[in-house]
Design a protein around this motif. Structure first.
Motif, PDB file in Angstrom:
ATOM      1  N   VAL A  24       0.810  -1.194  -0.082  1.00  0.00           N
ATOM      2  CA  VAL A  24      -0.056  -0.003  -0.118  1.00  0.00           C
ATOM      3  C   VAL A  24       0.768   1.234   0.034  1.00  0.00           C
ATOM      4  O   VAL A  24       1.950   1.269   0.753  1.00  0.00           O
ATOM      5  N   MET A  25       0.588   2.083  -0.875  1.00  0.00           N
ATOM      6  CA  MET A  25       1.285   3.615  -1.019  1.00  0.00           C
ATOM      7  C   MET A  25       0.332   4.355  -0.247  1.00  0.00           C
ATOM      8  O   MET A  25      -0.721   4.756  -0.830  1.00  0.00           O
ATOM      9  N   GLU A  26       0.588   4.820   1.062  1.00  0.00           N
ATOM     10  CA  GLU A  26      -0.344   5.563   1.657  1.00  0.00           C
ATOM     11  C   GLU A  26      -0.062   7.265   1.770  1.00  0.00           C
ATOM     12  O   GLU A  26       0.935   7.408   2.252  1.00  0.00           O
ATOM     13  N   ASP A  27      -0.652   7.944   0.677  1.00  0.00           N
ATOM     14  CA  ASP A  27      -0.170   9.286   0.613  1.00  0.00           C
ATOM     15  C   ASP A  27      -0.881  10.210   1.341  1.00  0.00           C
ATOM     16  O   ASP A  27      -2.210  10.395   1.137  1.00  0.00           O
ATOM     17  N   ASP A  28      -0.109  10.857   2.178  1.00  0.00           N
ATOM     18  CA  ASP A  28      -0.845  11.620   3.144  1.00  0.00           C
ATOM     19  C   ASP A  28      -0.508  13.216   3.066  1.00  0.00           C
ATOM     20  O   ASP A  28       0.155  13.270   4.167  1.00  0.00           O
ATOM     21  N   PRO A  29      -0.622  13.931   1.839  1.00  0.00           N
ATOM     22  CA  PRO A  29       0.201  15.247   1.950  1.00  0.00           C
ATOM     23  C   PRO A  29      -0.845  16.262   2.666  1.00  0.00           C
ATOM     24  O   PRO A  29      -0.537  17.214   3.353  1.00  0.00           O
ATOM     25  N   TYR A  30      -2.421  15.815   3.102  1.00  0.00           N
ATOM     26  CA  TYR A  30      -3.022  16.813   3.420  1.00  0.00           C
ATOM     27  C   TYR A  30      -3.585  16.596   5.102  1.00  0.00           C
ATOM     28  O   TYR A  30      -4.194  17.234   5.780  1.00  0.00           O
ATOM     29  N   GLY A  31      -3.042  15.233   5.591  1.00  0.00           N
ATOM     30  CA  GLY A  31      -3.642  14.693   6.901  1.00  0.00           C
ATOM     31  C   GLY A  31      -3.451  15.688   7.955  1.00  0.00           C
ATOM     32  O   GLY A  31      -4.580  15.598   8.881  1.00  0.00           O
ATOM     33  N   GLU A  32      -2.556  16.493   8.140  1.00  0.00           N
ATOM     34  CA  GLU A  32      -2.567  17.596   9.313  1.00  0.00           C
ATOM     35  C   GLU A  32      -3.240  18.680   9.038  1.00  0.00           C
ATOM     36  O   GLU A  32      -3.738  19.301  10.174  1.00  0.00           O
ATOM     37  N   ILE A  33      -3.828  19.009   7.788  1.00  0.00           N
ATOM     38  CA  ILE A  33      -4.575  20.115   7.669  1.00  0.00           C
ATOM     39  C   ILE A  33      -6.220  19.655   7.938  1.00  0.00           C
ATOM     40  O   ILE A  33      -7.096  19.961   7.111  1.00  0.00           O
ATOM     41  N   ARG A  34      -6.407  19.161   9.155  1.00  0.00           N
ATOM     42  CA  ARG A  34      -7.849  18.997   9.262  1.00  0.00           C
ATOM     43  C   ARG A  34      -8.273  19.962  10.162  1.00  0.00           C
ATOM     44  O   ARG A  34      -7.656  20.187  11.370  1.00  0.00           O
ATOM     45  N   TYR A  35      -9.557  20.571   9.822  1.00  0.00           N
ATOM     46  CA  TYR A  35      -9.941  21.535  10.545  1.00  0.00           C
ATOM     47  C   TYR A  35     -11.654  21.421  10.950  1.00  0.00           C
ATOM     48  O   TYR A  35     -12.092  22.073  11.849  1.00  0.00           O
ATOM     49  N   SER A  36     -11.756  19.986  11.016  1.00  0.00           N
ATOM     50  CA  SER A  36     -13.270  19.827  11.523  1.00  0.00           C
ATOM     51  C   SER A  36     -13.074  18.347  11.840  1.00  0.00           C
ATOM     52  O   SER A  36     -12.416  17.517  10.945  1.00  0.00           O
ATOM     53  N   GLY A  37     -14.140  17.671  12.617  1.00  0.00           N
ATOM     54  CA  GLY A  37     -13.938  16.192  12.781  1.00  0.00           C
ATOM     55  C   GLY A  37     -12.713  15.720  13.765  1.00  0.00           C
ATOM     56  O   GLY A  37     -12.145  16.717  14.140  1.00  0.00           O
ATOM     57  N   GLU A  38     -12.662  14.347  13.659  1.00  0.00           N
ATOM     58  CA  GLU A  38     -11.596  13.944  14.644  1.00  0.00           C
ATOM     59  C   GLU A  38     -10.665  13.422  13.793  1.00  0.00           C
ATOM     60  O   GLU A  38     -10.796  12.535  12.714  1.00  0.00           O
ATOM     61  N   PRO A  39      -9.221  13.308  14.072  1.00  0.00           N
ATOM     62  CA  PRO A  39      -8.017  12.681  13.432  1.00  0.00           C
ATOM     63  C   PRO A  39      -8.386  11.152  13.446  1.00  0.00           C
ATOM     64  O   PRO A  39      -8.855  10.465  14.279  1.00  0.00           O
ATOM     65  N   VAL A  40      -7.732  10.581  12.101  1.00  0.00           N
ATOM     66  CA  VAL A  40      -7.869   9.033  12.321  1.00  0.00           C
ATOM     67  C   VAL A  40      -6.702   8.405  12.086  1.00  0.00           C
ATOM     68  O   VAL A  40      -5.805   9.137  10.951  1.00  0.00           O
ATOM     69  N   ASP A  41      -6.251   7.431  12.638  1.00  0.00           N
ATOM     70  CA  ASP A  41      -4.995   6.834  12.555  1.00  0.00           C
ATOM     71  C   ASP A  41      -4.532   6.173  11.147  1.00  0.00           C
ATOM     72  O   ASP A  41      -5.530   5.943  10.387  1.00  0.00           O
ATOM     73  N   PRO A  42      -3.410   6.720  10.692  1.00  0.00           N
ATOM     74  CA  PRO A  42      -2.979   6.362   9.192  1.00  0.00           C
ATOM     75  C   PRO A  42      -3.163   4.545   9.110  1.00  0.00           C
ATOM     76  O   PRO A  42      -3.317   3.800   9.944  1.00  0.00           O
ATOM     77  N   ILE A  43      -3.269   4.277   7.863  1.00  0.00           N
ATOM     78  CA  ILE A  43      -3.149   2.499   7.442  1.00  0.00           C
ATOM     79  C   ILE A  43      -1.932   2.109   8.210  1.00  0.00           C
ATOM     80  O   ILE A  43      -1.723   0.964   8.457  1.00  0.00           O
ATOM     81  N   LYS A  44      -0.945   2.961   7.828  1.00  0.00           N
ATOM     82  CA  LYS A  44       0.210   2.477   8.203  1.00  0.00           C
ATOM     83  C   LYS A  44       0.349   2.093   9.879  1.00  0.00           C
ATOM     84  O   LYS A  44       1.045   1.101  10.158  1.00  0.00           O
ATOM     85  N   HIS A  45      -0.637   2.747  10.800  1.00  0.00           N
ATOM     86  CA  HIS A  45      -0.655   2.351  12.045  1.00  0.00           C
ATOM     87  C   HIS A  45      -1.271   1.084  12.253  1.00  0.00           C
ATOM     88  O   HIS A  45      -0.962   0.275  13.215  1.00  0.00           O
ATOM     89  N   PHE A  46      -2.133   0.526  11.181  1.00  0.00           N
ATOM     90  CA  PHE A  46      -2.510  -0.877  11.527  1.00  0.00           C
ATOM     91  C   PHE A  46      -1.746  -2.025  10.633  1.00  0.00           C
ATOM     92  O   PHE A  46      -2.051  -3.155  10.404  1.00  0.00           O
ATOM     93  N   ASP A  47      -0.695  -1.605  10.161  1.00  0.00           N
ATOM     94  CA  ASP A  47       0.162  -2.418   9.280  1.00  0.00           C
ATOM     95  C   ASP A  47       1.090  -3.455  10.465  1.00  0.00           C
ATOM     96  O   ASP A  47       2.042  -2.663  11.073  1.00  0.00           O
ATOM     97  N   LYS A  48       1.051  -4.806  10.149  1.00  0.00           N
ATOM     98  CA  LYS A  48       1.623  -5.556  11.099  1.00  0.00           C
ATOM     99  C   LYS A  48       3.022  -5.906  10.491  1.00  0.00           C
ATOM    100  O   LYS A  48       3.701  -6.468  11.137  1.00  0.00           O
ATOM    101  N   ASP A  49       2.897  -6.073   9.327  1.00  0.00           N
ATOM    102  CA  ASP A  49       4.140  -6.979   8.524  1.00  0.00           C
ATOM    103  C   ASP A  49       4.913  -6.209   7.453  1.00  0.00           C
ATOM    104  O   ASP A  49       5.545  -6.845   6.567  1.00  0.00           O
TER     105      ASP A  49
END
Lengths: 396, 396
Positions: B201-226
């Motif tokens: 998986v290429m998880e492209d997250d250029p905008y993730g920090e620019i959240r101005y409403s709602g709650e942050p969600v952990d990235p796919i990489k957070h769930f990556d076990k292997d």
């Protein structure tokens, strides 16, 4: 986990140069292995002043995205230099700024090479260029050199034998690794052969301005009549490599396609650094700065050649560069210079063995030494250590 | 002359996006076509101070070559941020600095794709990523989305139907072009599917920090076990795009191979800029700076959504992004948005038609508008002009 990499990824177990540089990085070793410019010559104060002015006058623009082809002012300054210093018939539409010469090589290779296509290179040549060509599936064919660089009869023979040739890659000034320079008649012939056989020449000229003896020779691109030559150079050796700024000069149609490839590679080169370098060039005399580099490198080169002549055993030969950063050494007796490297490391001195510079058949007994980033006492002591190690190998 | 380019070079006659941006660059046009951050938010003064200190303390080092993997201090700062802000289990060996996210995409594609291999992407997706995948001969397959981003049942179906899949490319936060965000359960499922089908998986997250409403969600990489997920981000949206600095976070074995590819691409990213950004991060509160960006973009996004709701004709739908820079609009009646674009240009307003964002079958009547680089009066007037143009097309 085991990654299923594409065929473009080299074997990780085979990073000879990485291993050499790692060993050579040991602080007790005098290393002639690197290829770094002398950092004490970087114009730090002047760059700081240029950066300050960029932040004050153009801060927002310099930190924003820019066009893939590069900063207009920097492109114009490069164009002027190409006309005046290199006698290349060009305008600003022929110039694209790149993220250093390595990117220029990479994108041209990506643009021109389908798997199986042939690239003709000097034997030996810049080893990172070989890595790039291999990564696009090129078949690499070495062309013989003599003290005057690539031999034109060998080049024509190679062109005849390899109808799938797409590129000729050459470093005509103070070649890496040999330090050799191609005279004007060969450059003209090279441009003619490219045209005759309809192949492109990649003229890689990172060192051309660092000439400290002899007379400048016009580039192959000067003799190009119909767009078969791409000229490549860089600020790495005349200003600072850390900023990763280079450029290509080519036919406008070629530049248009190159810009599309660059857009997919990194959108554009660092805009802040492009602004800083342009400002530096407007405010300072770049030629006077380059003259300081020439003076220092000339002293170091002369001293290293003298030490080699005096200290190395009889039968050892070397190139006599008129500029650049490297000397090429040939040792008699079929010595394996990978073995010599190990013996030198025992004596706390390092260099780069010839082997990785060869595209195909390796000529034994050759290696490269760098003088640009070496103090004079290091040159004296390091060459002495090497002389001992070579004598030991020869007398085995 | 006619150049014999490789198969990787796209047709020069087909640069739709280049043409759109050229038209949109006319100063009398209000352009929602670009994707630029707001330059008035760049921390110019703080960057100048950081640069000054770098030149004073580390001038020679910052102007010299550095390691391909990047500046050690910057890598450590990024690692800390990845652990604390993104809850990614990583250390500094998992982080490589890149010349912006575009280079991350390019090098990962080069490393993973042999011609004919499949890349699965959201339908629609970032158009420059499509260009990169095509340049390496990938077969691109689109996966259906809904308001919560890529649909996991469609993804698994695509994985079953395409056993040659090498990569899943996804932008889980405030996706370009749709502005949609993937919830946590889908992210976890995506990581599990990558592992189950042994694809990356290429998880492209250029905008993730620019959240101005709602709650942050952990990235796919957070769930990556292997090690099946490569996380990619950039300083372009949170600091300054002009410096072209991004990074990847991946399994160490993957990073080792990536560094070799990067060495062949540009040796390393701009060292001076790496020093400056590291210094900036040490001296300033990056989170406080990002909060300023969020506040401004929230105002602009809210205003644009309100204007669209009030002014656009009935039946027009739009996404409701919780962050990022883009809104996705769907117009009824099978309108060809390339035609709509031409009509909008007549009314001196521009956007990017949906067509180039689609990897295969185009869904008509869609387009992207940008709000990050738009003043409030421009948003009001520009949306008004678009509303007129859309009504004209609908009433034809």
């Amino acid at each position: 986990m085991d990654f299923k990499f594409s065929d473009r990824v080299p074997s990780l177990d085979n990073d000879v140069v990485g291993e050499i540089l790692k060993v050579a990085g040991d602080p007790k070793i005098i290393s002639f292995a690197g290829g770094l410019p002398a950092p004490e010559l970087f114009p730090v104060e002047e760059m700081k002043k240029a950066a300050d002015e960029v932040f004050e006058k153009d801060g927002q623009n310099a930190l924003q995205y820019t066009a893939s082809i590069g900063n207009p002012k920097l492109r114009q300054l490069v164009t002027d230099r190409m006309q005046n210093h290199k006698h290349i018939d060009c305008n600003v539409d022929n110039v694209c700024i790149t993220t250093g010469s390595e990117q220029s090589i990479d994108l041209i290779a990506k643009m021109m090479i389908n798997p199986g296509d042939v690239v003709l290179v000097e034997k030996p040549t810049y080893l990172c260029a070989l890595d790039v060509f291999r990564s696009y599936g090129a078949k690499i064919v070495g062309v013989d050199m003599d003290d005057d660089g690539m031999k034109m009869d060998s080049l024509e023979q190679a062109l005849k034998q390899n109808p799938d040739t797409k590129l000729i890659y050459t470093i005509p000034n103070f070649q890496n690794p040999t330090g050799r320079t191609m005279p004007a008649d060969r450059r003209q012939k090279c441009a003619e052969l490219a045209s005759k056989y309809n192949v492109m020449v990649m003229e890689d000229d990172p060192y051309g301005e660092i000439r400290y003896s002899g007379e400048p020779v016009d580039p192959i691109k000067h003799f190009d009549k119909d767009g078969h030559v791409i000229f490549m150079s860089t600020f790495s050796k005349i200003l600072a490599p850390g900023m990763r700024l280079g450029w290509i000069v080519a036919d406008k149609k070629f530049v248009d396609a190159f810009v599309l490839m660059k857009q997919s590679a990194d959108l554009h080169s660092d805009n802040l650094s492009q602004y800083i370098v342009a400002r530096f060039m407007e405010e300072n005399d770049l030629d006077a700065h380059i003259q300081k580099i020439r003076d220092v490198y000339y002293r170091r080169s002369s001293m290293m050649l003298k030490e080699i002549d005096e200290q190395f055993p009889e039968g050892v030969k070397h190139s006599n560069p008129e500029g650049g950063m490297f000397i090429w050494v040939e040792v008699p007796g079929n010595i394996n210079t990978m073995e010599l490297f190990k013996n030198c490391v025992e004596h706390n001195v390092a260099f780069v063995p010839g082997e990785p510079f060869y595209p195909d058949k390796v000529i034994p007994g050759t290696f490269r030494v760098n003088f640009s980033n070496m103090q004079e006492n290091q040159i004296h002591e390091g060459i002495h250590r090497m002389a001992v190690a070579i004598s030991e190998m020869l007398n085995k």
